[in-house]
Design a protein around this motif. Structure first.
Motif, short mmCIF file in Angstrom:
data_model
loop_
_atom_site.label_atom_id
_atom_site.label_comp_id
_atom_site.label_asym_id
_atom_site.label_seq_id
_atom_site.Cartn_x
_atom_site.Cartn_y
_atom_site.Cartn_z
N VAL A 144 0.79 -1.21 -0.05
CA VAL A 144 0.04 -0.01 -0.24
C VAL A 144 0.91 1.17 -0.20
O VAL A 144 1.92 1.55 0.71
CB VAL A 144 -1.01 0.13 1.17
CG1 VAL A 144 -1.62 1.20 1.44
CG2 VAL A 144 -1.74 -1.23 1.42
N MET A 145 0.37 2.20 -0.86
CA MET A 145 0.78 3.63 -0.70
C MET A 145 0.03 4.46 0.01
O MET A 145 -1.12 4.42 0.00
CB MET A 145 1.28 4.47 -1.89
CG MET A 145 1.74 5.59 -1.91
SD MET A 145 1.45 6.83 -3.57
CE MET A 145 2.76 5.98 -4.61
N ASP A 146 0.34 5.15 1.14
CA ASP A 146 -0.32 6.15 1.71
C ASP A 146 0.49 7.60 1.44
O ASP A 146 1.21 8.06 1.80
CB ASP A 146 -0.27 5.94 3.37
CG ASP A 146 -1.02 6.93 4.33
OD1 ASP A 146 -1.83 7.92 3.62
OD2 ASP A 146 -1.10 6.78 5.47
N PHE A 147 -0.63 8.18 0.62
CA PHE A 147 -0.29 9.42 -0.04
C PHE A 147 -0.50 10.55 0.83
O PHE A 147 -1.77 10.61 1.17
CB PHE A 147 -0.80 9.68 -1.69
CG PHE A 147 -0.51 11.03 -1.81
CD1 PHE A 147 0.59 11.20 -2.76
CD2 PHE A 147 -1.29 11.95 -2.14
CE1 PHE A 147 1.02 12.32 -3.36
CE2 PHE A 147 -1.06 13.25 -2.79
CZ PHE A 147 0.13 13.37 -3.18
N GLY A 148 0.41 11.43 0.92
CA GLY A 148 0.20 12.54 1.91
C GLY A 148 -0.12 11.98 3.59
O GLY A 148 -0.94 12.33 4.19
N ALA A 149 0.86 11.24 3.98
CA ALA A 149 0.60 10.11 4.80
C ALA A 149 0.85 11.03 6.38
O ALA A 149 0.29 10.52 7.36
CB ALA A 149 1.41 9.15 5.10
N GLY A 150 1.18 12.05 6.43
CA GLY A 150 1.39 12.72 7.44
C GLY A 150 1.91 12.14 8.79
O GLY A 150 3.03 11.33 8.38
N THR A 151 1.63 12.03 9.94
CA THR A 151 1.89 11.23 10.93
C THR A 151 1.40 9.69 11.11
O THR A 151 1.89 9.16 12.09
CB THR A 151 1.65 11.86 12.17
OG1 THR A 151 0.10 11.99 12.33
CG2 THR A 151 2.05 13.62 12.28
N GLY A 152 0.99 9.32 10.00
CA GLY A 152 0.38 8.10 9.94
C GLY A 152 -0.97 7.57 10.63
O GLY A 152 -0.99 6.38 10.91
N LEU A 153 -1.77 8.40 10.77
CA LEU A 153 -2.95 8.35 11.34
C LEU A 153 -4.00 7.20 10.44
O LEU A 153 -4.62 6.34 11.17
CB LEU A 153 -3.79 9.43 11.57
CG LEU A 153 -3.13 10.44 12.69
CD1 LEU A 153 -3.92 11.78 12.67
CD2 LEU A 153 -2.95 9.74 14.19
N ALA A 193 4.79 4.98 3.21
CA ALA A 193 4.03 6.58 3.55
C ALA A 193 4.98 7.65 2.79
O ALA A 193 6.12 7.80 3.21
CB ALA A 193 4.35 6.49 4.98
N VAL A 194 4.29 8.23 1.86
CA VAL A 194 4.80 9.28 1.12
C VAL A 194 4.16 10.76 1.65
O VAL A 194 2.93 10.80 1.66
CB VAL A 194 4.48 9.09 -0.37
CG1 VAL A 194 4.67 10.26 -1.28
CG2 VAL A 194 4.97 7.81 -0.90
N ASP A 195 5.09 11.47 1.79
CA ASP A 195 4.74 13.00 2.44
C ASP A 195 6.05 14.02 1.87
O ASP A 195 7.01 13.37 1.69
CB ASP A 195 4.39 12.91 3.82
CG ASP A 195 3.43 14.13 4.14
OD1 ASP A 195 2.16 13.77 4.48
OD2 ASP A 195 4.02 15.21 4.07
N THR A 236 8.91 5.29 4.94
CA THR A 236 8.71 6.47 4.57
C THR A 236 9.51 6.99 3.30
O THR A 236 10.72 6.65 3.12
CB THR A 236 8.89 7.36 5.74
OG1 THR A 236 10.21 7.47 6.17
CG2 THR A 236 8.03 7.21 7.18
N VAL A 237 8.92 7.86 2.57
CA VAL A 237 9.42 8.33 1.36
C VAL A 237 9.15 9.92 1.62
O VAL A 237 8.03 10.16 1.65
CB VAL A 237 9.21 7.70 0.05
CG1 VAL A 237 9.78 8.49 -1.16
CG2 VAL A 237 9.49 6.31 0.08
N CYS A 238 9.93 10.82 1.60
CA CYS A 238 9.89 12.32 1.28
C CYS A 238 10.24 12.75 0.13
O CYS A 238 11.18 13.34 -0.05
CB CYS A 238 10.67 12.98 2.78
SG CYS A 238 10.13 14.56 2.97
N GLN A 239 9.10 12.82 -0.72
CA GLN A 239 9.31 13.45 -2.05
C GLN A 239 8.05 13.77 -2.60
O GLN A 239 6.94 13.07 -2.21
CB GLN A 239 10.06 12.73 -2.84
CG GLN A 239 9.58 11.57 -3.35
CD GLN A 239 10.79 10.49 -4.01
OE1 GLN A 239 11.74 10.20 -3.53
NE2 GLN A 239 10.26 9.91 -5.30
#
Length: 200
Positions: free
Chosen positions: A41-50, A64-66, A87-90
């Motif tokens: 799964v990709m969580d796009f705009g995942a923030g803090t993972g809520l 988790a992408v943010d 996590t991926v920050c891009q």
């Protein structure tokens, strides 16, 4: 915009409205998406993972992408996500991942992306054939949901029919909308939809 969310990250998880939206969206995803233990799964705009917190126990792994490093730092600190989430920050609309997923989830991130058509194209490119999206955001509103001049808000919610047309333009099928939650503030109500669709 990442600076905005770096600042917000400090007390994001303590915000009652954020918590209630995330809980409702997470529950609606679990209810309407057939999650399974082999699913990536990709969580796009995942923030803090809520949202990831709801989904992680039921799937193989989450990316988790943010664009906010500070938000993602909060996510990786959560013990319940250890071993399940990377996590991926891009910005994947500019710099795509070399990975395809079984599902893309997102909560309250679409209105922060200026080009919705390009975003849906990007999502499609990151999905395996037969994979799904489950995206939550605001129904069309009068612009009062966010404080005036909030940075990085490009859409005052979305008309469901218009978003459905964009999804169809990008090849998505079996498009269904559900009302996941309604926010009440200052005598106004702001419904939040979850749209679920499949890539052929």
């Amino acid at each position: 915009m990442s600076n905005l969310f770096n600042e917000k990250s400090k007390d994001w998880d303590a915000n009652d409205m954020v918590k209630s939206i995330s809980s409702a969206v997470g529950s609606t995803v679990v209810e309407h998406v057939p999650l399974h233990a082999q699913m990536d799964v990709m969580d796009f705009g995942a923030g803090t993972g809520l949202i990831s917190t709801h989904v992680a126990p039921l799937v193989h792994k989450i990316v988790a992408v943010d664009i906010s490093e500070a938000m993602l730092d909060k996510l990786v600190a959560k013990p319940e996500l250890h071993g399940k989430v990377e996590t991926v920050c891009q910005d994947i609309t500019v710099e795509p991942l070399n990975t395809q997923f079984d599902l893309i989830i997102s909560a309250m991130a679409l209105h922060h992306i200026e080009d919705t058509q390009q975003l849906m194209r990007t999502f499609s490119e990151h999905l395996k054939p037969g994979a799904m999206i489950a995206l939550a955001d605001l129904d069309k509103e009068d612009g009062s949901f966010h404080p005036k001049d909030t940075e990085g808000v490009f859409h005052s919610g979305f008309e469901r029919d218009s978003l459905k047309a964009i999804l169809e333009d990008n090849g998505f099928e079996h498009i269904q909308f559900f009302t996941a939650h309604t926010v009440y503030k200052e005598d106004k109500k702001y419904p939040i939809f979850l749209v679920v669709a499949t890539k052929p």
